[in-house]
Design a protein around this motif. Sequence first.
Motif, short mmCIF file in Angstrom:
data_model
loop_
_atom_site.label_atom_id
_atom_site.label_comp_id
_atom_site.label_asym_id
_atom_site.label_seq_id
_atom_site.Cartn_x
_atom_site.Cartn_y
_atom_site.Cartn_z
N MET A 63 -2.37 -3.12 -1.01
CA MET A 63 -1.48 -4.26 -1.15
C MET A 63 -0.57 -4.04 -2.35
SD MET A 63 -4.53 -6.91 -0.46
CE MET A 63 -5.63 -5.76 -1.23
N THR A 64 0.73 -4.30 -2.14
CA THR A 64 1.72 -4.10 -3.19
C THR A 64 2.56 -5.36 -3.32
OG1 THR A 64 1.86 -1.75 -2.66
CG2 THR A 64 3.65 -2.67 -3.97
N GLY A 65 2.77 -5.79 -4.57
CA GLY A 65 3.73 -6.83 -4.88
C GLY A 65 4.81 -6.19 -5.73
N LYS A 77 9.60 -11.81 -5.94
CA LYS A 77 8.54 -10.86 -5.60
C LYS A 77 8.36 -10.79 -4.09
CE LYS A 77 4.26 -9.41 -7.67
NZ LYS A 77 3.22 -9.74 -8.63
N ARG A 78 8.23 -9.58 -3.60
CA ARG A 78 7.95 -9.32 -2.19
C ARG A 78 6.59 -8.65 -2.09
NH1 ARG A 78 13.40 -6.83 0.34
NH2 ARG A 78 13.96 -8.78 1.34
N PHE A 79 6.01 -8.73 -0.91
CA PHE A 79 4.67 -8.18 -0.72
C PHE A 79 4.63 -7.26 0.49
CE2 PHE A 79 4.28 -12.17 -2.93
CZ PHE A 79 3.44 -11.84 -3.98
N LYS A 80 3.79 -6.25 0.38
CA LYS A 80 3.60 -5.29 1.47
C LYS A 80 2.10 -5.00 1.56
CE LYS A 80 4.64 -0.87 0.97
NZ LYS A 80 5.34 0.40 0.82
N LYS A 81 1.59 -4.90 2.78
CA LYS A 81 0.17 -4.61 2.97
C LYS A 81 0.02 -3.57 4.07
CE LYS A 81 -4.26 -6.62 4.09
NZ LYS A 81 -5.01 -7.77 4.52
#
Length: 124
Positions: A63-65, A77-81
Amino acid sequence: MKTQLILLAIVATLCAACNSKQNQIQSAISGTYISASSSDVSTADDTLMISQLIDNLFIINHMTGYRTIRNGITFPKRFKKETLNAVYDKGHNVLNETTNGRVMVIDPDRRTLQVNKATYHKIN
């Protein structure tokens, strides 16, 4: 006959000790690892949640913010999983991630995991 039984017991004890050490290393891999990085164009917080499936097979939830920075303005902020699979290589003490081909170097004594230039620290 008595000598053979003693030798068999010694060999079984040595095998159990080797398997126990291997199981300790594999259970030490499982857990949550974090990393933070920043540059002129972005900041990012990464989390890796690693769980052992069976034997030397692991599942990794990555998981990345992140926030992009453009012309001095920091964007929301965006998020990727992503979910990844990995195979533990006991000979080299690494996780070979099978989705993207990354190699994750494990240092159980320092409680770190190295992926390319990023160092992740184990928090549990």
